[in-house]
Structure formats: structure tokens, C-alpha cells
Motif scaffolding. Structure first.
Motif, PDB file in Angstrom:
ATOM      1  N   CYS A 198       0.849  -1.187   0.000  1.00  0.00           N
ATOM      2  CA  CYS A 198       0.000   0.000   0.000  1.00  0.00           C
ATOM      3  C   CYS A 198       0.884   1.235   0.000  1.00  0.00           C
ATOM      4  O   CYS A 198       1.733   1.405   0.879  1.00  0.00           O
ATOM      5  CB  CYS A 198      -0.912   0.007   1.222  1.00  0.00           C
ATOM      6  SG  CYS A 198      -1.863   1.538   1.377  1.00  0.00           S
ATOM      7  N   HIS A 209       0.281   3.436   3.201  1.00  0.00           N
ATOM      8  CA  HIS A 209       0.927   2.874   4.389  1.00  0.00           C
ATOM      9  C   HIS A 209       2.447   2.833   4.213  1.00  0.00           C
ATOM     10  O   HIS A 209       3.191   2.737   5.172  1.00  0.00           O
ATOM     11  CB  HIS A 209       0.444   1.448   4.628  1.00  0.00           C
ATOM     12  CG  HIS A 209      -0.850   1.362   5.387  1.00  0.00           C
ATOM     13  ND1 HIS A 209      -2.053   1.147   4.771  1.00  0.00           N
ATOM     14  CD2 HIS A 209      -1.099   1.460   6.710  1.00  0.00           C
ATOM     15  CE1 HIS A 209      -3.015   1.119   5.711  1.00  0.00           C
ATOM     16  NE2 HIS A 209      -2.470   1.303   6.878  1.00  0.00           N
ATOM     17  N   CYS A 252      -7.604  -1.299   0.773  1.00  0.00           N
ATOM     18  CA  CYS A 252      -6.838  -1.295   2.019  1.00  0.00           C
ATOM     19  C   CYS A 252      -7.680  -0.710   3.155  1.00  0.00           C
ATOM     20  O   CYS A 252      -8.683  -0.051   2.928  1.00  0.00           O
ATOM     21  CB  CYS A 252      -5.565  -0.493   1.834  1.00  0.00           C
ATOM     22  SG  CYS A 252      -4.526  -0.449   3.294  1.00  0.00           S
ATOM     23  N   CYS A 261      -7.035   1.777   4.808  1.00  0.00           N
ATOM     24  CA  CYS A 261      -6.985   3.238   4.739  1.00  0.00           C
ATOM     25  C   CYS A 261      -7.813   3.771   3.573  1.00  0.00           C
ATOM     26  O   CYS A 261      -7.915   4.971   3.385  1.00  0.00           O
ATOM     27  CB  CYS A 261      -5.529   3.693   4.593  1.00  0.00           C
ATOM     28  SG  CYS A 261      -4.764   3.201   3.041  1.00  0.00           S
TER      29      CYS A 261
HETATM   30 ZN   LIG Z   1      -3.237   1.409   3.281  1.00  0.00          ZN
END
Ligand SMILES: [Zn+2]
Length: 69
Positions: A18, A21, A48, A50
Motif C-alpha cells: 500500500c 501505508h 486497504c 486506509c
Molecule cells: Zn493502506
């Protein structure tokens, strides 16, 4: 979505990279939003935690996903 017959060696988890991240994230089948068939094998799109859409390349990463035995 029908996941039957889809790359059995990946088991039930994915570890795509990701960009938000800036690391790999561990995602399950519930995070899969799409699967594209490419000449190199299936490409899995996941959401993800997020919110970022990340790509898991099953052929490239399956061998690195093995947990310690
Ligand atoms: Zn993420």
C-alpha cells in the motif's frame, strides 16, 4: 463474486503493498474488490484499511507469503 478456483496457493490472505501505508498490508478476501485476468496470471485489486486501492499480483507474491512452519 465467485472466487472458486482462484489461485489456491494464495490461501485466504493477501499482502499487497500500500503506497499510503508505505508498507505491505495484510488483507483477506473481504477486501477484494476486483480480479483481473492478465497474461501473467490473475491480478487482484483490494481495498486497504486506509481506503487506498492496492494491487496484489498473485504470481509474484505467492511465494513470499508463506508463514513460518
Ligand atoms: Zn493502506
Amino acid at each position: 463474486m465467485d472466487l472458486n478456483g482462484f489461485v489456491p496457493q494464495t490461501r485466504d490472505m493477501f499482502a499487497p503493498y500500500c503506497s499510503r501505508h508505505q508498507s505491505r498490508v495484510l488483507l483477506g478476501y473481504e477486501s477484494v474488490i476486483d480480479i483481473e485476468q492478465t497474461p501473467f496470471g490473475p491480478k487482484v485489486l483490494l481495498r486497504c484499511h486506509c481506503g487506498e486501492v492496492v494491487v496484489h499480483d498473485a504470481t509474484a507474491e505467492a511465494s513470499r507469503l508463506e508463514p513460518a512452519r
